[in-house]
Design a protein around this motif. Structure first.
Motif, PDB file in Angstrom:
ATOM      1  N   CYS A 347      14.235 -48.389   0.264  1.00 34.61           N
ATOM      2  CA  CYS A 347      12.925 -47.750   0.403  1.00 34.61           C
ATOM      3  C   CYS A 347      13.051 -46.351  -0.179  1.00 34.61           C
ATOM      4  O   CYS A 347      13.932 -45.584   0.234  1.00 34.61           O
ATOM      5  N   VAL A 348      12.203 -46.026  -1.139  1.00 31.59           N
ATOM      6  CA  VAL A 348      12.196 -44.694  -1.739  1.00 31.59           C
ATOM      7  C   VAL A 348      10.829 -44.073  -1.472  1.00 31.59           C
ATOM      8  O   VAL A 348       9.798 -44.610  -1.882  1.00 31.59           O
ATOM      9  N   SER A 349      10.823 -42.934  -0.771  1.00 31.15           N
ATOM     10  CA  SER A 349       9.582 -42.226  -0.465  1.00 31.15           C
ATOM     11  C   SER A 349       9.663 -40.837  -1.077  1.00 31.15           C
ATOM     12  O   SER A 349      10.632 -40.108  -0.837  1.00 31.15           O
ATOM     13  N   LEU A 350       8.651 -40.475  -1.848  1.00 30.72           N
ATOM     14  CA  LEU A 350       8.614 -39.175  -2.514  1.00 30.72           C
ATOM     15  C   LEU A 350       7.401 -38.395  -2.017  1.00 30.72           C
ATOM     16  O   LEU A 350       6.294 -38.933  -1.950  1.00 30.72           O
ATOM     17  N   PHE A 351       7.621 -37.124  -1.684  1.00 28.87           N
ATOM     18  CA  PHE A 351       6.531 -36.237  -1.272  1.00 28.87           C
ATOM     19  C   PHE A 351       6.285 -35.269  -2.423  1.00 28.87           C
ATOM     20  O   PHE A 351       7.148 -34.456  -2.763  1.00 28.87           O
ATOM     21  N   SER A 352       5.106 -35.368  -3.032  1.00 31.86           N
ATOM     22  CA  SER A 352       4.815 -34.568  -4.221  1.00 31.86           C
ATOM     23  C   SER A 352       3.534 -33.772  -4.029  1.00 31.86           C
ATOM     24  O   SER A 352       2.605 -34.194  -3.329  1.00 31.86           O
ATOM     25  N   ALA A 353       3.501 -32.600  -4.673  1.00 28.02           N
ATOM     26  CA  ALA A 353       2.289 -31.785  -4.705  1.00 28.02           C
ATOM     27  C   ALA A 353       1.281 -32.428  -5.656  1.00 28.02           C
ATOM     28  O   ALA A 353       1.598 -33.376  -6.390  1.00 28.02           O
ATOM     29  N   ALA A 354       0.051 -31.901  -5.653  1.00 25.68           N
ATOM     30  CA  ALA A 354      -1.006 -32.472  -6.490  1.00 25.68           C
ATOM     31  C   ALA A 354      -0.656 -32.436  -7.971  1.00 25.68           C
ATOM     32  O   ALA A 354      -1.076 -33.302  -8.740  1.00 25.68           O
ATOM     33  N   ASP A 355       0.154 -31.444  -8.372  1.00 19.90           N
ATOM     34  CA  ASP A 355       0.531 -31.341  -9.790  1.00 19.90           C
ATOM     35  C   ASP A 355       1.760 -32.181 -10.138  1.00 19.90           C
ATOM     36  O   ASP A 355       2.278 -32.103 -11.253  1.00 19.90           O
ATOM     37  N   GLY A 356       2.240 -32.966  -9.169  1.00 26.22           N
ATOM     38  CA  GLY A 356       3.383 -33.832  -9.416  1.00 26.22           C
ATOM     39  C   GLY A 356       4.731 -33.233  -9.077  1.00 26.22           C
ATOM     40  O   GLY A 356       5.762 -33.919  -9.172  1.00 26.22           O
ATOM     41  N   THR A 357       4.760 -31.969  -8.653  1.00 28.65           N
ATOM     42  CA  THR A 357       6.029 -31.331  -8.292  1.00 28.65           C
ATOM     43  C   THR A 357       6.637 -32.014  -7.076  1.00 28.65           C
ATOM     44  O   THR A 357       5.963 -32.184  -6.054  1.00 28.65           O
ATOM     45  N   LEU A 358       7.894 -32.400  -7.190  1.00 33.56           N
ATOM     46  CA  LEU A 358       8.580 -33.051  -6.081  1.00 33.56           C
ATOM     47  C   LEU A 358       8.962 -32.009  -5.035  1.00 33.56           C
ATOM     48  O   LEU A 358       9.664 -31.040  -5.333  1.00 33.56           O
ATOM     49  N   LEU A 359       8.498 -32.216  -3.788  1.00 32.09           N
ATOM     50  CA  LEU A 359       8.762 -31.260  -2.704  1.00 32.09           C
ATOM     51  C   LEU A 359       9.680 -31.826  -1.625  1.00 32.09           C
ATOM     52  O   LEU A 359      10.222 -31.071  -0.814  1.00 32.09           O
ATOM     53  N   GLY A 360       9.835 -33.149  -1.599  1.00 33.09           N
ATOM     54  CA  GLY A 360      10.690 -33.756  -0.582  1.00 33.09           C
ATOM     55  C   GLY A 360      10.848 -35.238  -0.859  1.00 33.09           C
ATOM     56  O   GLY A 360      10.125 -35.820  -1.675  1.00 33.09           O
ATOM     57  N   PHE A 361      11.807 -35.854  -0.149  1.00 34.65           N
ATOM     58  CA  PHE A 361      12.015 -37.288  -0.340  1.00 34.65           C
ATOM     59  C   PHE A 361      12.718 -37.884   0.869  1.00 34.65           C
ATOM     60  O   PHE A 361      13.334 -37.171   1.675  1.00 34.65           O
ATOM     61  N   ALA A 362      12.614 -39.194   0.976  1.00 36.23           N
ATOM     62  CA  ALA A 362      13.384 -39.963   1.948  1.00 36.23           C
ATOM     63  C   ALA A 362      13.842 -41.232   1.251  1.00 36.23           C
ATOM     64  O   ALA A 362      13.030 -41.921   0.624  1.00 36.23           O
ATOM     65  N   VAL A 363      15.138 -41.526   1.326  1.00 39.42           N
ATOM     66  CA  VAL A 363      15.686 -42.728   0.690  1.00 39.42           C
ATOM     67  C   VAL A 363      16.450 -43.528   1.727  1.00 39.42           C
ATOM     68  O   VAL A 363      17.137 -42.963   2.584  1.00 39.42           O
ATOM     69  N   MET A 364      16.322 -44.861   1.632  1.00 41.24           N
ATOM     70  CA  MET A 364      16.926 -45.734   2.638  1.00 41.24           C
ATOM     71  C   MET A 364      17.605 -46.910   1.954  1.00 41.24           C
ATOM     72  O   MET A 364      17.281 -47.264   0.806  1.00 41.24           O
ATOM     73  N   GLY A 365      18.551 -47.504   2.668  1.00 41.68           N
ATOM     74  CA  GLY A 365      19.259 -48.659   2.133  1.00 41.68           C
ATOM     75  C   GLY A 365      20.083 -48.280   0.912  1.00 41.68           C
ATOM     76  O   GLY A 365      20.713 -47.216   0.863  1.00 41.68           O
ATOM     77  N   THR A 366      20.056 -49.117  -0.115  1.00 43.06           N
ATOM     78  CA  THR A 366      20.856 -48.851  -1.308  1.00 43.06           C
ATOM     79  C   THR A 366      20.372 -47.618  -2.069  1.00 43.06           C
ATOM     80  O   THR A 366      21.111 -47.056  -2.874  1.00 43.06           O
ATOM     81  N   ALA A 367      19.155 -47.166  -1.793  1.00 41.23           N
ATOM     82  CA  ALA A 367      18.608 -46.003  -2.501  1.00 41.23           C
ATOM     83  C   ALA A 367      19.215 -44.688  -2.036  1.00 41.23           C
ATOM     84  O   ALA A 367      18.974 -43.650  -2.667  1.00 41.23           O
ATOM     85  N   THR A 368      20.009 -44.698  -0.967  1.00 40.32           N
ATOM     86  CA  THR A 368      20.618 -43.436  -0.517  1.00 40.32           C
ATOM     87  C   THR A 368      21.548 -42.856  -1.578  1.00 40.32           C
ATOM     88  O   THR A 368      21.829 -41.653  -1.560  1.00 40.32           O
ATOM     89  N   THR A 369      22.000 -43.678  -2.509  1.00 43.29           N
ATOM     90  CA  THR A 369      22.848 -43.161  -3.589  1.00 43.29           C
ATOM     91  C   THR A 369      22.069 -42.230  -4.525  1.00 43.29           C
ATOM     92  O   THR A 369      22.678 -41.512  -5.318  1.00 43.29           O
ATOM     93  N   GLN A 370      20.760 -42.224  -4.415  1.00 43.55           N
ATOM     94  CA  GLN A 370      19.932 -41.391  -5.299  1.00 43.55           C
ATOM     95  C   GLN A 370      19.711 -39.977  -4.756  1.00 43.55           C
ATOM     96  O   GLN A 370      19.074 -39.159  -5.409  1.00 43.55           O
ATOM     97  N   ARG A 371      20.217 -39.693  -3.552  1.00 48.18           N
ATOM     98  CA  ARG A 371      19.818 -38.443  -2.893  1.00 48.18           C
ATOM     99  C   ARG A 371      20.218 -37.195  -3.686  1.00 48.18           C
ATOM    100  O   ARG A 371      19.453 -36.237  -3.753  1.00 48.18           O
ATOM    101  N   GLN A 372      21.395 -37.173  -4.268  1.00 48.44           N
ATOM    102  CA  GLN A 372      21.803 -35.971  -5.001  1.00 48.44           C
ATOM    103  C   GLN A 372      21.001 -35.802  -6.283  1.00 48.44           C
ATOM    104  O   GLN A 372      20.624 -34.682  -6.650  1.00 48.44           O
ATOM    105  N   ALA A 373      20.731 -36.899  -6.967  1.00 49.00           N
ATOM    106  CA  ALA A 373      19.930 -36.824  -8.192  1.00 49.00           C
ATOM    107  C   ALA A 373      18.526 -36.328  -7.882  1.00 49.00           C
ATOM    108  O   ALA A 373      17.964 -35.489  -8.608  1.00 49.00           O
ATOM    109  N   LEU A 374      17.946 -36.800  -6.777  1.00 46.30           N
ATOM    110  CA  LEU A 374      16.614 -36.340  -6.394  1.00 46.30           C
ATOM    111  C   LEU A 374      16.642 -34.877  -5.960  1.00 46.30           C
ATOM    112  O   LEU A 374      15.707 -34.119  -6.235  1.00 46.30           O
TER     113      LEU A 374
END
Length: 383
Positions: A347-374
């Motif tokens: 499960c990959v959840s991204l919290f973004s501002a209206a202009d698309g700027t990434l402000l936060g995230f939550a990753v679960m299961g196999t997607a936890t390997t993405q945390r540093q890249a995010l």
């Protein structure tokens, strides 16, 4: 003899400041005052040490005497500070000793929030906030089959996962409507809940405990909705409140925590605050990475190089192996939207501002390997 730097508290925050200071200043006297045994241990380990049946003693990495030698410091264990006199620049200990300071660091942590419970067993509700608490809880768990956990936040969920490894059934109760509501968006909360329920965890959401009564060899927890939960023990994990009474009594500015600026200085010169007790520009962040950033900055400042604290993106790894999770919460009051993508494995959840700027995230299961890249795509909170 020059006046010492005095640190109140021997948790991760206090000892991090001490270590960072000693890297840069080998000679200025250093005093650490601790209300507990002053051994160095990692507090986050308290919520996942049960699975391996670790004792409180086994969690201590270095006892107080070794910390004193390593830091070339005086460490006063099992000692309470009665008051701080910022005008005279000294602290008064429960032994009657008065210690003058060049600089004073408040690293006194936070206390568990306790619900106002009725019932003849309300006083037996446990919480785990330090090594001494953990020792009591671990001892009381012997023979337990069911533990009621008040709170489905970070600590409550981590303890629930840890109890599963001991074949103890957790029953988690929270006034919120879902698990980890302050950290996870709804779809991610649902994934964690279903993973836990598949392993035997029971949840009661949208209600709170109102009383705890003795029931045979265990206790009965009565909920606001009229339901009851029978358990061997009750663990309260509904949150922490920064310890501010010493600061208040000393006349320091206090809001939710001890108010400090980016240099971590309080409203009184030569007095600083770090860790769970500190409120930095409106933020209280009870996680390891923020206090490490604070410790490095303040260590440098105390050694003569004023260094404002900055926070990079700081992912939090949730210690729930039943549902691997990492989250980088967006700043408080941030304006944006969560978008979640769910598959069977992740499960990959991204919290973004209206202009698309990434402000936060939550990753679960196999997607936890993405945390540093995010994390590299997030600017951070204070930079």
């Amino acid at each position: 003899m020059p006046l010492p730097v005095v640190i109140l508290g021997s948790g991760l925050a206090g000892y991090t400041v001490a270590r960072e200071f000693r890297k840069l200043d080998k000679d200025t006297p250093l005093v650490v005052v601790s209300r507990d045994g002053a051994g160095f241990y990692s507090k986050p380990m308290l919520s996942n040490a049960l699975a391996s049946k670790k004792t409180a003693a086994a969690l201590v990495m270095k006892p107080a005497d070794k910390m004193a030698a390593e830091l070339n410091a005086t460490v006063k264990a099992r000692t309470r500070v009665l008051r701080i006199d910022t005008a005279a620049r000294h602290v008064v200990l429960d032994s009657g000793e008065v210690i003058e300071y060049r600089d004073l660091v408040l690293a006194v942590g936070a206390d568990p929030i306790r619900l106002p419970l009725d019932g003849d067993a309300a006083g037996e509700v446990l919480s785990v906030n330090d090594l001494d608490d953990y020792a009591v809880f671990a001892e009381r768990l012997e023979g337990a089959k069911t533990v009621a956990i008040l709170g489905a936040g970070l600590i409550g969920c981590e303890f629930a996962n840890d109890l599963l490894a001991r074949e103890i059934r957790p029953v988690v109760i929270d006034l919120a409507e879902r698990a980890l509501p302050r950290l996870l968006p709804p779809q991610a909360s649902a994934r964690l809940q279903s993973s836990f329920e598949a392993l035997g965890v029971q949840f009661h959401f949208g209600t709170a405990a109102t009383r705890v009564d003795r029931q045979g060899a265990g206790v009965r927890v009565t909920l606001a909705n009229g339901q009851t939960v029978d358990a061997d023990l009750v663990l309260s994990a509904i949150g922490l409140k920064p310890r501010t009474q010493l600061a208040l009594d000393a006349g320091l500015a206090v809001n939710r925590g001890v108010v400090v600026d980016r240099l971590l200085e309080t409203s009184s010169p030569h007095v600083y605050a770090v860790g769970d007790c500190a409120e930095v520009e409106g933020h209280t962040l009870p996680f390891v990475m923020p206090l490490m950033q604070q410790g490095r900055a303040l260590g440098a400042s105390l050694a003569g190089t004023p260094t404002p604290v900055s926070y990079p993106a700081m992912p939090v790894v949730v210690k729930t192996p039943a549902c691997p999770t990492a989250v980088c919460p967006p700043p408080m009051n941030a304006t944006g939207e969560w978008v979640s993508e769910v598959t069977e494995e992740a499960c990959v959840s991204l919290f973004s501002a209206a202009d698309g700027t990434l402000l936060g995230f939550a990753v679960m299961g196999t997607a936890t390997t993405q945390r540093q890249a995010l994390a590299t795509k997030i600017a951070g909170w204070l930079v």
